[in-house]
Structure formats: structure tokens, C-alpha cells
Design a protein around this motif. Structure first.
Motif, PDB file in Angstrom:
ATOM      1  N   ASP A 196      38.115  34.385  51.700  1.00 49.20           N
ATOM      2  CA  ASP A 196      36.961  35.247  51.909  1.00 49.20           C
ATOM      3  C   ASP A 196      36.169  34.711  53.098  1.00 49.20           C
ATOM      4  OD1 ASP A 196      34.685  36.769  51.907  1.00 49.20           O
ATOM      5  OD2 ASP A 196      34.251  36.543  49.778  1.00 49.20           O
ATOM      6  N   PRO A 232      31.658  42.574  39.345  1.00 54.71           N
ATOM      7  CA  PRO A 232      33.104  42.380  39.540  1.00 54.71           C
ATOM      8  C   PRO A 232      33.411  41.834  40.941  1.00 54.71           C
ATOM      9  CG  PRO A 232      32.638  44.565  38.650  1.00 54.71           C
ATOM     10  CD  PRO A 232      31.318  43.983  39.048  1.00 54.71           C
ATOM     11  N   ILE A 233      34.382  40.941  41.011  1.00 58.73           N
ATOM     12  CA  ILE A 233      34.837  40.413  42.294  1.00 58.73           C
ATOM     13  C   ILE A 233      36.362  40.468  42.342  1.00 58.73           C
ATOM     14  CG2 ILE A 233      32.850  38.907  42.689  1.00 58.73           C
ATOM     15  CD1 ILE A 233      34.567  36.556  41.705  1.00 58.73           C
ATOM     16  N   SER A 234      36.886  40.388  43.551  1.00 60.43           N
ATOM     17  CA  SER A 234      38.332  40.391  43.742  1.00 60.43           C
ATOM     18  C   SER A 234      38.922  39.036  43.375  1.00 60.43           C
ATOM     19  CB  SER A 234      38.670  40.707  45.199  1.00 60.43           C
ATOM     20  OG  SER A 234      38.211  39.663  46.047  1.00 60.43           O
ATOM     21  N   ASP A 235      40.245  39.003  43.175  1.00 62.16           N
ATOM     22  CA  ASP A 235      40.919  37.733  42.940  1.00 62.16           C
ATOM     23  C   ASP A 235      40.734  36.805  44.143  1.00 62.16           C
ATOM     24  OD1 ASP A 235      41.709  38.926  40.619  1.00 62.16           O
ATOM     25  OD2 ASP A 235      43.861  38.654  40.939  1.00 62.16           O
ATOM     26  N   ALA A 236      40.731  37.382  45.351  1.00 59.10           N
ATOM     27  CA  ALA A 236      40.558  36.560  46.554  1.00 59.10           C
ATOM     28  C   ALA A 236      39.199  35.863  46.543  1.00 59.10           C
ATOM     29  CB  ALA A 236      40.712  37.421  47.803  1.00 59.10           C
ATOM     30  N   ARG A 237      38.167  36.580  46.116  1.00 59.97           N
ATOM     31  CA  ARG A 237      36.834  35.978  46.047  1.00 59.97           C
ATOM     32  C   ARG A 237      36.806  34.859  45.000  1.00 59.97           C
ATOM     33  NH1 ARG A 237      31.740  36.107  48.775  1.00 59.97           N
ATOM     34  NH2 ARG A 237      30.107  35.714  47.246  1.00 59.97           N
ATOM     35  N   GLN A 255      34.281  38.078  37.323  1.00 57.66           N
ATOM     36  CA  GLN A 255      32.934  38.539  37.644  1.00 57.66           C
ATOM     37  C   GLN A 255      32.131  37.371  38.207  1.00 57.66           C
ATOM     38  OE1 GLN A 255      32.126  42.072  34.408  1.00 57.66           O
ATOM     39  NE2 GLN A 255      31.616  40.001  33.769  1.00 57.66           N
ATOM     40  N   ARG A 297      45.908  39.193  31.378  1.00 54.56           N
ATOM     41  CA  ARG A 297      46.824  40.054  32.128  1.00 54.56           C
ATOM     42  C   ARG A 297      48.262  39.862  31.664  1.00 54.56           C
ATOM     43  NH1 ARG A 297      44.263  38.961  38.193  1.00 54.56           N
ATOM     44  NH2 ARG A 297      42.411  40.292  37.963  1.00 54.56           N
ATOM     45  N   ARG A 315      39.264  41.071  34.679  1.00 55.57           N
ATOM     46  CA  ARG A 315      38.880  40.788  36.054  1.00 55.57           C
ATOM     47  C   ARG A 315      37.881  39.636  36.060  1.00 55.57           C
ATOM     48  NH1 ARG A 315      35.797  45.405  34.654  1.00 55.57           N
ATOM     49  NH2 ARG A 315      33.541  44.996  34.749  1.00 55.57           N
TER      50      ARG A 315
END
Length: 370
Positions: A208, A170-175, A121, A112, A119
Motif C-alpha cells: 500500500d 473494511p480494508i483490502s488484503d493488501a492493506r 477491518q 475462508r 474480511r
């Protein structure tokens, strides 16, 4: 009455979203989410010098970044794999070691930084579970998902990992941060450092609230602190989110055995057995244990069940071929080795399986000639 309370907790938790416990003031050692993901200044300088100045297209930048991370010291980070290295991005950069989670956080942050689309995963299962110091840890997996010029790609620190059927999601940054804090919490739990373990696990649930592994580990912590009612609530919450989560089932069974709730124990054991019967990874691990004990008939039985449940895993066919060979059945060993070869992902791996297959065939030919 304990059994009824446990069932009631399960019903209530299933009806309403799980709520994380209030987060206390954490010890100073716990990094914030921003600190976990922060790219250090010296890393930014290296990215500018070795990536941005030497690459124009996204594909070139990705290639330069991969070289920077994986090449030997002097040309790159010389990153070493360390299963216990749950580190922040800055710590991974400076210490040059990482587990799959630390690598994923590092690579996504660096990608990034140079303008690439990256992202995290998650793979729900690579191995069902393993036991360490009396604790059951979920052996899930994370890796990097990329999109370059519209084309998706996956980058993994461990090229030998076997994904479940769904593969990386795919997962969120929070996850991903929930994974980070849970890993740290589990590490402190294994060291019997309950204060830091609790703070990390609660931080995970703040990221989460439906992260099952953190609820399960928090239940273990409460059990160790002899707060059995709180432990039961945590573990029932975990199972209300995912009733087939093997570590939570195992931990809950142990807890209710301790509480003397035989009805709930029987219920949980039945759930766990159903989960194990349908889990190819569990069957494979049982086969490996039987093989180590030289019980090849039992190993064959377990490996065959694993293959029936997940036919496209070359590792399962290789295990079955090995068990057949060790039991003296070269014909079936040959068949399974050929299947492992056909499913092998890389040319190098297929070549390894082909060499083993050739050896079995030579041995079988010598037997036939006698």
C-alpha cells in the motif's frame, strides 16, 4: 533553504500519488504475502474434523470456528494475547499466541478455508500513540468482519478496545498485509536492526503506497542512518497523505529540530497541537497521566475535554468519575459513574459500574447523615 525544500516536497507529494521506493531483494526471513496468509496442512485437517464434519449451515460453521480458536487447550487453540506477536497465519496456529493483527489474519484465513465470507477491518484509532525506545508507534487496530446469511458481524480479539467514532472499516488484503510488514519493520527498528527494518517497511509500501505509518517509520529509519534529506522526504510524504497523523507529526518535528529548521518546527508543532486539542484519546491519556501524579484537578480538566469530544465512551466517563471521587466531589463522581454504567457495552460491565455507583452513593449518604 531547508524549510523551502520541505514545503516544496509537501506540495509535490500532495499533487501526485505517493510512489514507494524500489523494493530491494529482501532478506530470506521476510515471508511473501502468500506465505503470510497460508493455512498449514495440520490446520486444514483440524478444520475438517472439528468444523466441517460437525456443522452444516454457515452459522454453525462460524460457531464451531469461534469455539476452536478460543476454547482452552485440548478443545481449542487456547490462543493467548501477545502485543508483540506479529505472526503469519501458520506461526499463529503453531505458537498459539497473537496480537490483534495476527488474530485477524488467522481467523479470516480459517474462515475462508471453510467457505465463510470474511474480511479484515481497520479502526483508524483506538489510542493515539505511545512511546517505546524513543519511537512513536501508531496504535491503530484491526479486527474481523463477517457476513453470515446476509447479516454482518464483527469479531475482535480484544473485547475492551475503544474504537474511534467511525468504528471498523473494511480494508483490502493488501492493506492488511501492509500492516503486517509495517509492524515487523517497526519491531526491527526498535531492535536497531535497520537492514530488516528497511526491507519490511519497503514491503509494506509495496502492499500500500499510501500507508502513512510505514512512511513515518521509514523516515525514522533514515534519520537514524543520518540521511536527513531522505528522512524529510519520507515524513513529508506521510504528512501529504494525512496531515493529522500524530506519529508522523511528532517524528517530523524531531527531525527538523535536528536539522535546525525552526520555521518548519513551529509549523509542525502548531499542527500537532491542533491535532491534540481535537483528539479525545490524547486528552484521555493526558488525564490518566495527571491522575497517576495525583493532580486530580488537571486530570478532571483533561477527562472533561475527552468527554466533550467523545461523549459515548464509557471509559472516559469512568475516568472522570474516578478523578472526581479522588478529589472529594462525590456528587459529580456519582453522575459520571451513572453515565459510564449507561454506556457500558455488556451486562457484566454495567454491573461493575453499578456496584461502584452504589458504593459512592452509600458514602455520600453517610456524609449527608453527619
Amino acid at each position: 533553504m531547508i524549510g523551502w525544500n520541505a514545503l516544496l516536497l509537501l506540495a509535490v507529494a500532495a499533487a501526485a500519488p505517493a510512489q514507494p521506493p524500489p523494493l530491494p531483494t529482501p532478506p530470506a526471513t521476510i515471508p511473501s504475502p502468500a506465505q503470510v496468509m497460508a493455512v498449514p496442512a495440520d490446520a486444514r485437517a483440524v478444520l475438517q474434523e472439528k468444523v466441517m464434519r460437525m456443522a452444516n449451515s454457515p452459522e454453525q460453521r462460524l460457531q464451531r470456528l469461534v469455539e476452536l480458536v478460543f476454547r482452552p487447550e485440548g478443545a481449542g487453540l487456547a490462543l493467548e494475547y501477545d502485543t508483540e506477536a506479529t505472526l503469519t497465519v501458520a506461526e499463529t496456529w503453531h505458537q498459539r499466541r497473537a496480537n490483534c493483527l495476527s488474530f485477524t489474519l488467522l481467523f479470516v484465513a480459517l474462515a475462508r478455508e471453510i467457505g465463510l465470507e470474511a474480511r479484515m477491518q481497520e479502526v483508524g484509532q483506538v489510542v493515539t500513540w505511545y512511546e517505546d525506545q524513543g519511537l512513536i508507534f501508531n496504535a491503530g487496530h484491526v479486527n474481523v468482519g463477517m457476513r453470515v446469511d446476509g447479516r454482518p458481524a464483527t469479531l475482535d480479539l480484544d473485547s475492551n478496545v475503544l474504537y474511534d467514532r467511525r468504528g471498523p472499516q473494511p480494508i483490502s488484503d493488501a492493506r492488511a498485509l501492509a500492516h503486517f510488514y509495517n509492524n515487523r519493520g517497526a519491531e526491527h527498528l526498535a531492535m536497531h536492526d535497520t537492514a530488516n527494518a528497511r526491507a519490511y517497511l519497503q514491503a509494506s509500501l509495496q502492499m500500500d503506497p499510501r500507508f502513512v505509518a510505514a512512511w513515518s517509520n521509514l523516515g525514522v529509519l533514515e534519520s537514524r542512518e543520518n540521511d536527513l534529506d531522505a528522512a524529510a522526504k519520507d515524513l513529508e510524504t506521510a504528512l501529504s497523505i494525512n496531515g493529522g497523523h500524530a506519529p508522523a507529526l511528532h517524528n517530523a518535528t524531531k527531525l527538523y529540530q535536528r536539522m535546525g529548521d525552526t520555521a518548519r518546527v513551529a509549523q509542525l508543532q502548531a499542527q500537532l497541537q491542533r491535532r491534540q486539542r481535537s483528539d479525545p484519546f490524547y486528552q484521555f491519556l493526558q488525564g490518566a497521566q495527571a491522575e497517576k501524579k495525583a493532580d486530580y484537578a488537571q486530570a478532571i480538566d483533561y477527562y472533561r475535554r475527552a468527554v466533550r469530544l467523545y461523549d459515548r465512551a464509557h471509559q472516559f466517563h469512568f475516568g472522570l468519575a474516578r478523578a472526581y471521587y479522588l478529589s472529594g466531589n462525590n456528587r459529580l463522581a456519582e453522575h459520571e459513574m451513572a453515565r459510564a454504567r449507561d454506556l457500558g457495552g455488556s451486562e457484566q460491565l454495567r454491573s461493575v459500574y453499578q456496584n461502584k455507583l452504589d458504593a459512592i452513593r452509600r458514602l455520600e449518604a453517610r456524609h449527608a447523615a453527619r
